[in-house]
Design a protein around this motif. Structure first.
Motif, PDB file in Angstrom:
ATOM      1  N   ARG A  34       0.725  -1.229   0.181  1.00 12.21           N
ATOM      2  CA  ARG A  34       0.004   0.161  -0.177  1.00 12.21           C
ATOM      3  C   ARG A  34       0.876   1.274   0.021  1.00 12.21           C
ATOM      4  N   VAL A  35       0.525   2.370  -0.712  1.00 10.88           N
ATOM      5  CA  VAL A  35       0.965   3.662  -0.607  1.00 10.88           C
ATOM      6  C   VAL A  35       0.193   4.604   0.050  1.00 10.88           C
ATOM      7  N   CYS A  36       0.432   4.990   1.248  1.00  8.97           N
ATOM      8  CA  CYS A  36      -0.464   5.974   1.812  1.00  8.97           C
ATOM      9  C   CYS A  36       0.210   7.371   1.692  1.00  8.97           C
ATOM     10  N   ILE A  37      -0.904   8.181   1.132  1.00 11.70           N
ATOM     11  CA  ILE A  37      -0.273   9.410   0.787  1.00 11.70           C
ATOM     12  C   ILE A  37      -1.145  10.595   1.490  1.00 11.70           C
ATOM     13  N   ARG A  38      -0.688  11.396   2.211  1.00 13.47           N
ATOM     14  CA  ARG A  38      -1.372  12.689   2.872  1.00 13.47           C
ATOM     15  C   ARG A  38      -1.204  13.667   1.972  1.00 13.47           C
ATOM     16  N   ALA A  39      -2.244  14.301   1.691  1.00 13.90           N
ATOM     17  CA  ALA A  39      -2.269  15.271   0.877  1.00 13.90           C
ATOM     18  C   ALA A  39      -3.575  16.313   1.080  1.00 13.90           C
ATOM     19  N   ARG A  40      -3.570  17.371   0.485  1.00 17.75           N
ATOM     20  CA  ARG A  40      -4.714  18.393   0.927  1.00 17.75           C
ATOM     21  C   ARG A  40      -5.741  18.110  -0.531  1.00 17.75           C
ATOM     22  N   CYS A  41      -5.441  17.734  -1.451  1.00 18.82           N
ATOM     23  CA  CYS A  41      -6.452  17.650  -2.574  1.00 18.82           C
ATOM     24  C   CYS A  41      -6.081  16.406  -3.231  1.00 18.82           C
ATOM     25  N   ASP A  42      -7.101  16.168  -4.006  1.00 18.85           N
ATOM     26  CA  ASP A  42      -6.783  15.025  -5.112  1.00 18.85           C
ATOM     27  C   ASP A  42      -7.834  15.360  -6.285  1.00 18.85           C
ATOM     28  N   THR A  43      -7.134  15.070  -7.288  1.00 16.74           N
ATOM     29  CA  THR A  43      -7.975  15.528  -8.679  1.00 16.74           C
ATOM     30  C   THR A  43      -8.714  14.260  -9.104  1.00 16.74           C
ATOM     31  N   GLN A  44      -8.686  12.961  -8.443  1.00 14.74           N
ATOM     32  CA  GLN A  44      -9.265  11.812  -8.795  1.00 14.74           C
ATOM     33  C   GLN A  44     -10.602  12.027  -8.657  1.00 14.74           C
ATOM     34  N   THR A  45     -11.308  11.440  -9.225  1.00 11.23           N
ATOM     35  CA  THR A  45     -12.901  11.190  -9.121  1.00 11.23           C
ATOM     36  C   THR A  45     -13.063   9.730  -8.447  1.00 11.23           C
ATOM     37  N   TRP A  46     -13.703  10.015  -7.169  1.00 10.83           N
ATOM     38  CA  TRP A  46     -13.792   8.653  -6.495  1.00 10.83           C
ATOM     39  C   TRP A  46     -15.173   8.461  -6.169  1.00 10.83           C
ATOM     40  N   ARG A  47     -15.308   7.307  -5.875  1.00  8.00           N
ATOM     41  CA  ARG A  47     -16.963   6.807  -5.535  1.00  8.00           C
ATOM     42  C   ARG A  47     -16.939   6.184  -4.312  1.00  8.00           C
ATOM     43  N   LYS A  48     -17.342   6.582  -3.117  1.00  2.00           N
ATOM     44  CA  LYS A  48     -17.502   6.008  -1.907  1.00  2.00           C
ATOM     45  C   LYS A  48     -18.326   4.724  -1.825  1.00  2.00           C
TER      46      LYS A  48
END
Length: 445
Positions: free
Chosen positions: A168-182
């Motif tokens: 796994r790669v865990c990334i801490r970020a303030r935004c993300d441009t990906q489109t995600w479905r919960k």
DNA sequence: CGCATTTGACCCGCGC
DNA sequence: GCGCGGGTCAAATGCG
């Protein structure tokens, strides 16, 4: 339970002075170990061309293992205590892995960087990446859990070869441009914030998922690889995660000795994939770095090896600016500099973007933590209750560097790394990936 | 009405 | 073998 014993012992019922005494004692031990390790590393550098290298190295390892509680890293003085048999097994295995492949003065195995290059090439079929990659087996895709269920036999066989089931790669970020479905949400034990589960919606079959906790800073855990075209910013992130995961999957790389190199490579990648990444910077990086130092170390990256889920955590909330350096004084540091101002290296390095490389090597402590599931802790955040961490970052800063004399071992090791063709090749690949198809020096191809 | 989100149930792996 | 916890599914619900 046992995983948290360290935290428990620190947190429960101890008087502050006793804690301080123990911490001080531990610090002294660490310092001693560091000094000893530096000497051993230097010795290793001198001996690296001799066939009895392995024997010497193993002699060191066995010596340390005899110390039992003082399992010491050879990675630039980073030391840590292994708490469990399993952990010791892992480290021992990694030490053995170090005997294979390239072995440089810093005990950094460069082979994994090839895996990084391969990871970078994952997207090569759909983007313009990967001309510099090798023709080895393709980098594996990481399937979603459903697919993983059907691949358990493969996983088991991999486990027999000491391969992690998932990375796994865990990334801490303030935004993300990906489109995600919960697709789900759960309360994680020991965490007041719910853990949400998302899937990438760009492509229905895309195996990439993320898990996030809704705090001000989004902590995203990536499993898998996008199987579709991505926007530029997302591509950079995908390559970041892929490279990090791929490197983490490499048995030899899982060696703590390689973490410095891992983090440095990742630092470069993550910096260019950070939300505030500016392609112009990358261009400047490749052309005008002498006059414009580009800090692309990544101070808050960390690696954990939670059972079958080794995880690397990249903190994108810290910018690439000098603000990162504010973290530095917390730890004793050793400078390692590829910059053009580093005269010991210059004679051996080709005139290249990397001659001005200002890298950040951050060797983190391997940490088990069951409550965090192995992919949510952040060693960079000092507010996190990871008091047991032992940090030995090796950072570079043009400012700091000139003020610190370098141990000979560091100079020699740095020279060994930077002049290695493989290392340069990988870096060239990375540069090609992020800068574009700019012509590279012939010796890099 | 369609899509996204929520939420409880279920499955499965792992540790004891 | 059992219990716990993480991860996923799918029906229910909300919203535009």
């Amino acid at each position: 339970m046992g995983d948290n014993s360290l935290l428990d012992s620190i947190g429960d019922g101890e008087i502050g002075s006793e804690k301080d005494q123990k911490l001080e004692s531990a610090k002294k031990e660490m310092e001693e170990a560091r000094e000893e390790n530096k000497m051993l590393e230097f010795f290793d550098i001198l001996q690296q061309d001799k066939p009895e290298d392995a024997a010497n190295a193993k002699g060191v390892s066995s010596h340390e293992e005899n110390e039992e509680s003082e399992l010491v890293s050879l990675s630039l003085g980073m030391s840590f205590k292994s708490k469990t048999k399993d952990e010791r097994k892992i480290y021992k295995r990694d030490d053995e892995g170090m005997d294979q492949g390239l072995r440089l003065g810093l005990d950094i195995n460069l082979d994994p960087v090839d895996h990084a290059a391969e990871a970078l090439n994952i997207s090569s079929t759909e983007s313009s990446f990967g001309e510099g990659g090798k023709d080895e087996e393709p980098c594996p895709m990481w399937p979603p859990s459903k697919v993983l269920k059907t691949m358990r036999n493969v996983d088991k066989s991999e486990a027999q070869h000491d391969q992690p089931k998932k990375t796994r790669v865990c990334i801490r970020a303030r935004c993300d441009t990906q489109t995600w479905r919960k697709y789900g949400q759960k309360m994680a034990k020991g965490n007041p914030c719910p853990r949400a589960y998302y899937r990438c919606t760009v492509s229905p079959s895309c195996p990439v998922q993320r898990c996030a906790e809704d705090i001000s800073i989004l902590i995203t855990t990536y499993e898998g690889t996008h199987n579709h075209r991505l926007p530029m910013s997302a591509t950079a992130m995908a390559c970041t995660t892929s490279a990090a995961a791929s490197m983490l999957q490499s048995p030899s790389l899982r060696s703590q000795h390689g973490y410095g190199l891992v983090n440095s490579a990742i630092s470069f990648i993550t910096n260019s994939s950070a939300p505030n990444y500016n392609p112009t910077d990358a261009l400047n990086f490749s052309t005008n770095q002498v006059s414009k130092p580009h800090q692309f170390y990544f101070p808050n990256s960390s690696i954990s090896t939670l059972n079958s889920h080794p995880t690397i955590t990249l903190d994108l909330t810290a910018t690439s600016s000098n603000s990162s350096l504010t973290h530095m004084p917390k730890y004793s540091s050793t400078s390692l500099n590829f910059s053009s101002g580093f005269s010991p290296l210059q004679s051996s390095m080709p005139p290249s973007p990397w001659s001005s490389y200002s890298g950040y090597f951050n060797s983190e402590t391997l940490t088990h933590n069951r409550n965090h599931g192995g992919y949510l802790f952040n060693t960079g955040n000092q507010n996190q209750p990871y008091l047991g961490h032992l940090h030995q970052p090796i950072h570079t800063s043009n400012n700091n560097f000139s003020q610190r004399p370098l141990p000979d071992s560091i100079v020699a090791a740095t020279k060994a790394i930077s002049s290695n063709p493989k290392f340069q090749s990988v870096l060239a690949t990375a540069l090609t990936t992020y800068v574009g198809n700019l012509p590279l020096p012939e010796q890099w191809k």
